[in-house]
Design a protein around this motif. Structure first.
Motif, PDB file in Angstrom:
ATOM      1  N   GLY A 182       9.395  -0.492 -18.232  1.00  0.00           N
ATOM      2  CA  GLY A 182       8.167   0.612 -17.971  1.00  0.00           C
ATOM      3  C   GLY A 182       8.490   0.845 -16.399  1.00  0.00           C
ATOM      4  O   GLY A 182       7.936   1.846 -16.049  1.00  0.00           O
ATOM      5  N   ALA A 183       9.641   0.463 -15.811  1.00  0.00           N
ATOM      6  CA  ALA A 183       9.776   0.880 -14.578  1.00  0.00           C
ATOM      7  C   ALA A 183      10.476   2.493 -14.544  1.00  0.00           C
ATOM      8  O   ALA A 183      11.288   2.473 -15.483  1.00  0.00           O
ATOM      9  N   GLY A 188       9.240  -2.775 -10.548  1.00  0.00           N
ATOM     10  CA  GLY A 188       8.694  -1.568 -10.695  1.00  0.00           C
ATOM     11  C   GLY A 188       9.321  -0.412 -10.250  1.00  0.00           C
ATOM     12  O   GLY A 188      10.603  -0.510 -10.249  1.00  0.00           O
ATOM     13  N   GLN A 189       8.839   0.852 -10.130  1.00  0.00           N
ATOM     14  CA  GLN A 189       9.489   2.044  -9.587  1.00  0.00           C
ATOM     15  C   GLN A 189      10.303   1.921  -8.735  1.00  0.00           C
ATOM     16  O   GLN A 189      10.374   0.979  -7.491  1.00  0.00           O
ATOM     17  N   ALA A 190      11.477   2.766  -8.606  1.00  0.00           N
ATOM     18  CA  ALA A 190      12.481   2.772  -7.669  1.00  0.00           C
ATOM     19  C   ALA A 190      12.966   4.295  -7.545  1.00  0.00           C
ATOM     20  O   ALA A 190      13.716   4.654  -8.565  1.00  0.00           O
ATOM     21  N   ALA A 243       0.721  -1.094  -0.103  1.00  0.00           N
ATOM     22  CA  ALA A 243       0.180   0.050   0.061  1.00  0.00           C
ATOM     23  C   ALA A 243       0.831   1.291   0.096  1.00  0.00           C
ATOM     24  O   ALA A 243       0.536   2.277  -0.422  1.00  0.00           O
ATOM     25  N   GLN A 244       2.054   1.028   0.624  1.00  0.00           N
ATOM     26  CA  GLN A 244       3.010   2.516   0.528  1.00  0.00           C
ATOM     27  C   GLN A 244       3.996   2.113  -0.507  1.00  0.00           C
ATOM     28  O   GLN A 244       5.169   2.967  -0.395  1.00  0.00           O
ATOM     29  N   HIS A 245       3.809   1.281  -1.654  1.00  0.00           N
ATOM     30  CA  HIS A 245       4.846   0.977  -2.605  1.00  0.00           C
ATOM     31  C   HIS A 245       6.220   0.716  -2.172  1.00  0.00           C
ATOM     32  O   HIS A 245       7.164   1.189  -2.745  1.00  0.00           O
ATOM     33  N   GLU A 296       7.039  -6.243  -3.466  1.00  0.00           N
ATOM     34  CA  GLU A 296       5.533  -6.637  -3.473  1.00  0.00           C
ATOM     35  C   GLU A 296       4.747  -5.727  -4.395  1.00  0.00           C
ATOM     36  O   GLU A 296       4.734  -4.623  -4.270  1.00  0.00           O
ATOM     37  N   GLY A 297       3.923  -6.341  -5.235  1.00  0.00           N
ATOM     38  CA  GLY A 297       3.086  -5.552  -5.955  1.00  0.00           C
ATOM     39  C   GLY A 297       3.745  -5.131  -7.156  1.00  0.00           C
ATOM     40  O   GLY A 297       4.763  -5.681  -7.886  1.00  0.00           O
ATOM     41  N   GLU A 298       3.244  -3.696  -7.518  1.00  0.00           N
ATOM     42  CA  GLU A 298       3.782  -3.440  -8.781  1.00  0.00           C
ATOM     43  C   GLU A 298       5.100  -2.257  -8.588  1.00  0.00           C
ATOM     44  O   GLU A 298       5.679  -1.886  -9.726  1.00  0.00           O
ATOM     45  N   SER A 299       5.381  -2.005  -7.490  1.00  0.00           N
ATOM     46  CA  SER A 299       6.621  -1.137  -7.195  1.00  0.00           C
ATOM     47  C   SER A 299       7.667  -2.051  -6.370  1.00  0.00           C
ATOM     48  O   SER A 299       7.486  -3.016  -5.842  1.00  0.00           O
TER      49      SER A 299
END
Length: 265
Positions: free
Chosen positions: A130-131, A109-111, A24-26, A58-61
């Motif tokens: 896409g990251a 994902g994003q960093a 939830a907090q990326h 975990e998830g998309e990030s």
């Protein structure tokens, strides 16, 4: 291994997957996550059954950097408290970097900020197309001080200068070009690419692999206590500037800081 902000799973081959678990907090880094990652690094270092460690989110990030509530705590903290928290982050990164096992980043994902620091302590990193990445601290009037020894060791001072001073965002292809990640793949190919990175380690002597890793670090510019303390002092100095006060206030108030201008005008 029971943790709140991370999870650790070890398969029958001895591949440990260390997952940042704040979806939830990326997967932003909190004070508790720093402590838990440091503890996990210690446990994995001592576990003779573990051959390889995979670090992912975990998830998309992958990791969005510093946790917002942690940032708010730093605003109210004293200089000594800020240095202590920054030291906790630095020692967490050092514990992961010094793992006597191969550490592979599965960058899903994003960093940003500290997330880039986490990638930098991995021995190899596979990122998804896409990251997005960024050393965004100067947008807040701060500097990427604590992570800087690890990021510079990974991408070199030239790339670090450009990215840290501009806080520009960059894509996975650019991350590969500067050496932050070693490969970029489609999301549905990520697990296969990570597996391909893992497989060669099962053909080598585990202790020799750890010794080779330590040798590379010994032959590289040292990241020692003196260097870490210097970065902590510089960060503490920057926290006390009017720019940082304005930048952080603007971030929390969801507005542009007074010193930001429109380059097209």
């Amino acid at each position: 291994m029971n943790f709140e902000t991370i999870s650790v799973e070890v398969d029958r081959r001895g591949v440990a997957t260390l997952t940042l678990s704040r979806h939830a907090q990326h997967n932003a880094i909190s004070g508790l996550m720093m402590r838990e990652l440091t503890a996990a690094a210690g446990l994995l270092s001592e576990d003779g059954a573990v051959r390889v460690v995979v670090l992912t989110g975990e998830g998309e990030s992958f990791c969005a950097g510093g946790d917002l509530n942690w940032m708010k705590e730093q605003i109210a903290a004293s200089r000594e408290e800020r240095i202590a928290e920054a030291r906790r982050l630095a020692l967490m990164l050092k514990a992961l970097r010094d793992l006597p096992k191969p550490l592979i980043g599965r960058v899903n994902g994003q960093a940003y900020g500290g997330g880039v620091g986490l990638i930098s302590v991995c021995d190899a990193a596979i990122a998804v197309e896409g990251a997005r990445f960024g050393l965004t601290e100067t947008r807040l009037g701060l500097i990427p001080a604590t992570i800087s020894p690890y990021v510079i060791a990974r991408i070199g001072p030239s790339a670090m200068l450009r990215l840290a001073t501009s806080a520009r965002l960059f894509d996975a292809a650019a991350a590969r070009d500067i050496g932050l990640v070693t490969a970029v793949v489609a999301p549905d190919a990520l697990d296969a690419a990570v597996e391909a990175e893992i497989v060669p380690y099962f053909a080598v002597a585990p202790e020799a692999a750890g010794a080779a890793k330590a040798l590379v670090h010994a032959l590289s510019p040292p990241i020692d206590d003196a260097l870490i303390e210097m970065t902590l002092t510089r960060l503490a100095d920057t926290w006390e500037t009017p720019e940082a006060a304005e930048g952080i206030a603007a971030f929390l108030e969801k507005r542009k800081p007074a010193w930001a201008s429109d380059p097209t005008r």
